[in-house]
Design a protein around this motif. Sequence first.
Motif, PDB file in Angstrom:
ATOM      1  N   ILE B 119      11.472   4.229  -0.998  1.00  0.00           N
ATOM      2  CA  ILE B 119      10.930   5.444  -1.439  1.00  0.00           C
ATOM      3  C   ILE B 119      10.857   6.439  -0.479  1.00  0.00           C
ATOM      4  CG2 ILE B 119       8.510   6.411  -1.988  1.00  0.00           C
ATOM      5  CD1 ILE B 119       8.031   4.065  -3.829  1.00  0.00           C
ATOM      6  N   LEU B 389       4.475 -12.331  -6.743  1.00  0.00           N
ATOM      7  CA  LEU B 389       5.198 -11.101  -5.808  1.00  0.00           C
ATOM      8  C   LEU B 389       5.574 -11.385  -4.498  1.00  0.00           C
ATOM      9  CD1 LEU B 389       3.404  -8.240  -7.920  1.00  0.00           C
ATOM     10  CD2 LEU B 389       5.501  -9.498  -8.898  1.00  0.00           C
ATOM     11  N   HIS B 401       5.018   4.589 -12.963  1.00  0.00           N
ATOM     12  CA  HIS B 401       5.524   3.709 -11.694  1.00  0.00           C
ATOM     13  C   HIS B 401       5.327   2.308 -11.669  1.00  0.00           C
ATOM     14  CE1 HIS B 401       7.907   3.324  -7.931  1.00  0.00           C
ATOM     15  NE2 HIS B 401       6.729   2.790  -7.320  1.00  0.00           N
ATOM     16  N   ALA B 402       4.294   1.978 -11.606  1.00  0.00           N
ATOM     17  CA  ALA B 402       3.943   0.646 -11.611  1.00  0.00           C
ATOM     18  C   ALA B 402       2.298   0.187 -12.135  1.00  0.00           C
ATOM     19  CB  ALA B 402       3.888  -0.062 -10.142  1.00  0.00           C
ATOM     20  N   ARG B 403       2.319  -0.973 -12.638  1.00  0.00           N
ATOM     21  CA  ARG B 403       0.924  -1.245 -13.087  1.00  0.00           C
ATOM     22  C   ARG B 403       0.388  -2.555 -12.751  1.00  0.00           C
ATOM     23  NH1 ARG B 403      -0.831  -0.869 -19.050  1.00  0.00           N
ATOM     24  NH2 ARG B 403      -2.615   0.241 -18.250  1.00  0.00           N
ATOM     25  N   GLU B 410       7.912  -2.515  -6.132  1.00  0.00           N
ATOM     26  CA  GLU B 410       7.236  -1.321  -6.432  1.00  0.00           C
ATOM     27  C   GLU B 410       7.175  -0.227  -5.197  1.00  0.00           C
ATOM     28  OE1 GLU B 410       6.299  -4.335  -7.414  1.00  0.00           O
ATOM     29  OE2 GLU B 410       6.941  -4.227  -9.384  1.00  0.00           O
ATOM     30  N   THR B 413      12.587   2.869  -5.038  1.00  0.00           N
ATOM     31  CA  THR B 413      12.754   3.503  -6.199  1.00  0.00           C
ATOM     32  C   THR B 413      14.232   3.171  -6.445  1.00  0.00           C
ATOM     33  OG1 THR B 413      12.965   5.848  -7.197  1.00  0.00           O
ATOM     34  CG2 THR B 413      13.284   5.568  -4.801  1.00  0.00           C
TER      35      THR B 413
END
Lengths: 426, 426
Positions: B119, B389, B401-403, B410, B413
């Motif tokens: 990112i 994860l 973006h992410a939940r 995450e 990008t």
Amino acid sequence: MSGDNKPNLVTMGKAAKAAARELAKLNSGQKNQALLAIAGELEEQVEVVLAQNALDIADGRAKGLSEALLDRLLLTEERVARLAADTRRIVSLTDPVGKETHSQLLPNGLRLSKRRIPIGVIGVIYEARPNVTIDIATLCLKTGNASILRGGSETLRSNLALVRVIQAALERVNLPEAAVQTIDDPDRALVSQLLRLDQYVDMIIPRGGAGLHRLCREQSTIPVITGGIGICHLYVDESADLEKAVDIVENAKVQRPSVCNALDTLLVHPSVAPAFLPQVAARLGQSGVELRAEGAALEILEDDSGGANVVAAGPDDFDQEWLALILGVKVVPGLDEAIAHIQQHSTEHSEAILTNDWANATRFVDEINSAAVFVNASTRFNDGGEFGLGAEVAVSTQKLHARGPMGLEELTTYKWIGLGDGLVRS
Amino acid sequence: MSGDNKPNLVTMGKAAKAAARELAKLNSGQKNQALLAIAGELEEQVEVVLAQNALDIADGRAKGLSEALLDRLLLTEERVARLAADTRRIVSLTDPVGKETHSQLLPNGLRLSKRRIPIGVIGVIYEARPNVTIDIATLCLKTGNASILRGGSETLRSNLALVRVIQAALERVNLPEAAVQTIDDPDRALVSQLLRLDQYVDMIIPRGGAGLHRLCREQSTIPVITGGIGICHLYVDESADLEKAVDIVENAKVQRPSVCNALDTLLVHPSVAPAFLPQVAARLGQSGVELRAEGAALEILEDDSGGANVVAAGPDDFDQEWLALILGVKVVPGLDEAIAHIQQHSTEHSEAILTNDWANATRFVDEINSAAVFVNASTRFNDGGEFGLGAEVAVSTQKLHARGPMGLEELTTYKWIGLGDGLVRS
């Protein structure tokens, strides 16, 4: 039109959120029925829409808007028919909602997956062209999202007429009208209210100039998709095929100069500049492109401008998104300096290298982290249609959520689903 | 410590951005070398770190901080060793950077792919525990991101000592120290400055309470990951296995009450409430859980509290993230009302249904759109480690973006890469 009562954004937000919950339950077939109803209603109500648009156009002409802008605002029978056809085309696109990925049985016994779901309520702030109203509303519906639209003041009546068409169609298929709403009042304070409606609105998409994007970033408490501003670069390396390079530069600059993926700055390696720049100037000159050249580039072009209009680049000319037939031109010593120039001046939209050198192409692709990076191809390809997304809601230049063209999938998010049979965490 | 000169956030931002460009060029092996160097340096400099932490602890004690909080701030030889071990564990995780997906040859001739990239610069604002410093900095490094950290004022010296350890390790492997920086000054104005550093910082992760999240959303011009606040619900349906349900409720509420995925509100179907509530009260009572019950639930529990402390729920008790041994309890007429209650009160973090009814399980999963939705499993599973994860930077409750749990992917990008051989758009 605006009427006496100001739109109540909280009421609109609540209604949109309730509608979004209904939309989220629909399957693709039901959503497609709504889209077909909208297409049909557009065709049936074309006279009503054109009459309201005519009032907007008359107002615009009275206000002295340019003919070019008036043409962008204008709806005709043919244009409305195209909106209906575009809406029917969306029916055939694959709905990303409901797709499950990452399905797995975890070591802890949990059966886990990620399921695509609508984002919820999307606020869209746009300017000028009324076709955006149909475009955004239908893409949001296809993905199960409610939308709150805020169009430009020049097409207030047209946008309202189009949203009424949509709402009539929604009613016909027993869906909530509040699934698509428009803020039909030009008061700018309403934009600020919309940007702080984080209790009800999940995402803001601004479609307009840098000022609008800045305003949204400054004021919004809702996540904003920043994008659509492209200071796009193309670097012609020493080993580039110059004939193809002329074609690509012409395509990137001239094909549609008013869009965000059009070329703004041409960087050229010194060893090819003397041969290449006059060629490219001759070609661009045919389309009336003005070249703003610096240093060595200016010297070469002053010797042989190929008939193009060549002027000395000013101090800000490499920080411009031209959106016009103007091109910044600069000779850079090599790839290092090309990359450094791009990193300094780019808005991270679209950049390209033209080269036949493997190492240089690789380095450019590795080190330039714009939303789209091209090798031996025009920057104009950074587009949802060209990338095969089937649709485009916006072109993001930010890092989060989505980059580059945003299609249907980028209008969705996901939830994790964990299934067990009396499962506790140890 | 703060010293006389205020940290210059713009200088820090510029340095971070420059460092991020260096990090983005590294392969996984190089990044892992940096992580191993950090782990080694942590072990070597444990005395320095503990000495600085001791000063923080002494200050905290003088200020009257609770022993529980002091324990959260405390570093010991064992805890520092665990930080080193955690850092080595990150080496073994798969680096998402460089992965290409969606590779295809398009009809227009363009060879297109999406490549995962870092990112860039990540700003992290956190409270209390100094281990977050190592945690976040190493996960950012693993994914090629630079970080600007802003820890809590209670551990200013500890955080600075840990960042100096990291920077020493970075120097040893010839990476820029500015890849990990900390704002070592408790002045709150610096947080506001960080939140507006959009020219250099690409993402803000707040790790703290609701107030911090609100502050970030209000003030930031940089995209913010909102999350970590969970008002979590569990609905015990008519057909639930009550024995398993008691285990799950206990697990969700008691296992670690201070975290965001712990249970806050228990909703129960009326037909099982008379049998179930006394059972669950008896079990939770053993752990000292206080039940805040409403209406029918209160009546049942007043008849048979199972030894638990039962009080009448106040008006705000169903809008609380308890983070303590307290549980809201309510009888709802059925699934419709359970879903409606959750939609009204949830922060969209974690919700669960306990049921043996296929249709009800399906409806719950379909209609509840929280970041994680569970069937017959504890809300405590919403966690990066449990979801496989390998790491967790934050738990997002926003839509973009992410939940849910955010892992390494995450923190990345993507960019689009388009390859051609003299390709123009037609």
